[in-house]
Design a protein around this motif. Structure first.
Motif, short mmCIF file in Angstrom:
data_model
loop_
_atom_site.label_atom_id
_atom_site.label_comp_id
_atom_site.label_asym_id
_atom_site.label_seq_id
_atom_site.Cartn_x
_atom_site.Cartn_y
_atom_site.Cartn_z
N LEU A 42 0.86 -1.18 0.00
CA LEU A 42 0.00 0.00 0.00
C LEU A 42 0.89 1.23 0.00
O LEU A 42 2.02 1.18 0.47
CB LEU A 42 -0.92 0.02 1.23
CG LEU A 42 -2.04 -1.00 1.18
CD1 LEU A 42 -2.79 -1.00 2.50
CD2 LEU A 42 -3.00 -0.69 0.05
N LYS A 61 -6.83 -0.15 1.21
CA LYS A 61 -6.74 -1.53 0.73
C LYS A 61 -7.94 -1.86 -0.17
O LYS A 61 -7.78 -2.46 -1.23
CB LYS A 61 -6.68 -2.49 1.90
CG LYS A 61 -6.45 -3.92 1.51
CD LYS A 61 -6.31 -4.81 2.72
CE LYS A 61 -6.11 -6.24 2.32
NZ LYS A 61 -6.02 -7.12 3.48
N LYS A 64 -7.53 -0.06 -3.48
CA LYS A 64 -6.50 -0.72 -4.27
C LYS A 64 -7.08 -1.97 -4.95
O LYS A 64 -6.86 -2.20 -6.14
CB LYS A 64 -5.32 -1.11 -3.38
CG LYS A 64 -4.17 -1.77 -4.11
CD LYS A 64 -3.04 -2.04 -3.13
CE LYS A 64 -1.84 -2.66 -3.81
NZ LYS A 64 -1.99 -4.03 -4.16
N GLU A 68 -7.48 -2.52 -8.95
CA GLU A 68 -6.85 -3.68 -9.58
C GLU A 68 -7.88 -4.50 -10.34
O GLU A 68 -7.59 -5.02 -11.41
CB GLU A 68 -6.15 -4.55 -8.52
CG GLU A 68 -4.87 -3.93 -8.01
CD GLU A 68 -4.25 -4.70 -6.89
OE1 GLU A 68 -4.93 -5.56 -6.28
OE2 GLU A 68 -3.07 -4.44 -6.58
#
Length: 73
Positions: A42, A61, A64, A68
């Motif tokens: 991170l 998180k 992210k 993704e």
């Protein structure tokens, strides 16, 4: 409370054991509890001398993972 004790994401106390003068391995982020977000891969806080709180770390998180997922599609 000093700046190092505040989360760079929300400016609330980050509960960082190390910044409170306790051993780093006693910090919530090092305990490996399933409900605690991992700090692996991170981004570092803008002010690298301070840690994110668990709530902001979870948000990072989740974001992210979401990004993704968009890239992988």
């Amino acid at each position: 409370m000093t700046e190092v004790n505040l989360c760079p994401g929300c400016s609330q106390p980050n509960q960082c054991a190390f910044s409170l003068g306790q051993p780093a391995d006693t910090c919530w982020c090092m305990q490996g509890a399933p409900d605690q977000p991992s700090t692996e891969k991170l981004p570092l806080p803008i002010k690298a001398a301070s840690c994110y709180c668990s709530r902001c770390l979870k948000k990072l998180k989740d974001e992210k993972k979401r990004l993704e997922g968009q890239i992988d599609q």
